[in-house]
Design an enzyme around this catalytic site. Structure first.
Site, mmCIF file in Angstrom:
data_model
loop_
_atom_site.group_PDB
_atom_site.id
_atom_site.type_symbol
_atom_site.label_atom_id
_atom_site.label_comp_id
_atom_site.label_asym_id
_atom_site.label_seq_id
_atom_site.Cartn_x
_atom_site.Cartn_y
_atom_site.Cartn_z
ATOM 1 N N ASP A 47 0.710 -1.169 0.010
ATOM 2 C CA ASP A 47 -0.057 0.107 -0.026
ATOM 3 C C ASP A 47 0.833 1.483 -0.031
ATOM 4 O OD1 ASP A 47 -1.916 -1.868 0.341
ATOM 5 O OD2 ASP A 47 -2.771 -1.117 2.053
ATOM 6 N N LYS A 145 -6.889 -4.945 -3.026
ATOM 7 C CA LYS A 145 -7.683 -5.662 -2.054
ATOM 8 C C LYS A 145 -8.730 -4.687 -1.535
ATOM 9 C CE LYS A 145 -4.076 -4.364 1.221
ATOM 10 N NZ LYS A 145 -4.769 -3.228 1.984
ATOM 11 N N CYS A 190 -2.080 -2.929 7.258
ATOM 12 C CA CYS A 190 -2.050 -3.593 6.359
ATOM 13 C C CYS A 190 -0.787 -4.326 6.545
ATOM 14 C CB CYS A 190 -2.167 -2.893 5.150
ATOM 15 S SG CYS A 190 -3.859 -2.287 5.058
HETATM 16 C C1 VGL Z 1 -4.675 0.410 5.610
HETATM 17 C C2 VGL Z 1 -6.163 1.447 7.117
HETATM 18 C C3 VGL Z 1 -7.337 1.548 6.214
HETATM 19 C C4 VGL Z 1 -3.231 0.201 5.518
HETATM 20 C C5 VGL Z 1 -5.816 0.539 4.557
HETATM 21 O O1 VGL Z 1 -2.763 0.166 4.296
HETATM 22 O O2 VGL Z 1 -2.548 -0.121 6.672
HETATM 23 N N1 VGL Z 1 -5.023 1.198 6.874
HETATM 24 N N2 VGL Z 1 -6.859 0.847 4.892
#
Ligand code: VGL
Ligand code: ZN
Length: 244
Positions: A47, A145, A190
């Site tokens: 991410d 995802k 994540c």
């Molecule tokens: C994430 C919160 C919501 C992350 C993704 O990538 O850690 N955290 N969505």
């Protein structure tokens, strides 16, 4: 070297590596062995998207700092997988989907407690794009995802309902991958969920601490390291990787 110096040297070096006896009986310094990624290793970059970097909708403090670290280590990996948080508009993880709810509060969903986030990483938006400074041309796969409207997915392996796989485990196993090196954002969500699921799936799992940054809600970064360590995730620094 005098015995005083020798003791001082040992004190300084203890824990950092090996002290060995060189030919003439002198102490010599031997650097600790670094971890060399091989054909069965993969770097998983979690991410690293505009939304989690300064200026993004769910910016992680100093999130952009992971980019140069990841760019430096990535060439040592022949296998790289990227992940991308990829939500529908009106996603179940967005506070805006619940009247009266604010970001960082929680709600109960069919699969359990869900932290509510600002709207972030909406499919097809600039906010959801991978950071443009990330330079990993050899990356083989991007796992998206969180694309089911009613289910979040922190982990790159399995959605938050704990029963819908993303397919990543099969992909990695079919390609003979045994060791995963996890980096990216955010440490406590994540990255941690991905690393824990990697252990569950039987991968030797390393999290590269200085290549991650956390959101840290009520001590969640410390808790994530506790959980990961307990499950056998190895906590390393980018300097522990052999980049030669
Ligand atoms: C994430 C919160 C919501 C992350 C993704 O990538 O850690 N955290 N969505
Ligand atoms: Zn998300």
């Amino acid at each position: 070297m005098s015995s005083m110096n020798r003791r001082a040297a040992l004190r300084t070096l203890s824990g950092a590596g090996l002290v060995v006896l060189a030919g003439g009986g002198e102490w010599a310094w031997s650097a600790p062995a670094k971890i060399k990624p091989d054909a069965t290793s993969a770097l998983v970059v979690v991410d690293v998207q505009n939304c989690f970097i300064t200026g993004g909708t769910l910016a992680v403090k100093n999130g952009e700092d992971v980019v140069p670290v990841i760019n430096r280590i990535a060439p040592a990996f022949q296998n790289v997988v990227l992940t991308q948080d990829w939500h529908t508009p009106g996603h179940a993880s967005f506070a805006s989907s619940y009247p009266g709810k604010k970001p960082f509060e929680t709600t109960k969903l069919a699969y359990g407690t869900q932290v509510l986030w600002p709207d972030h990483c909406v499919q097809g938006t600039a906010d959801a794009e991978l950071d443009h400074d990330l330079k990993i041309p050899q990356a083989e796969l991007i796992v998206r995802k969180g694309f089911h409207k009613d289910v979040d997915s922190y982990s790159a392996f399995e959605e938050a309902d704990r029963k819908t796989p993303t397919g990543l485990e099969g992909y990695l196993k079919q390609r003979g991958i045994k060791k995963l090196f996890v980096a990216g954002l955010a440490t406590d969500f994540c990255v941690a969920w991905t690393a824990l699921d990697a252990r569950r799936a039987g991968f030797e799992t390393y999290v590269i601490e200085d290549a991650c940054r956390g959101i840290d809600l009520n001590g969640s970064v410390a808790q994530a390291w506790k959980d990961m360590t307990k499950k056998g995730v190895k906590r390393i620094q980018s300097d522990d990787i052999d980049l030669a």
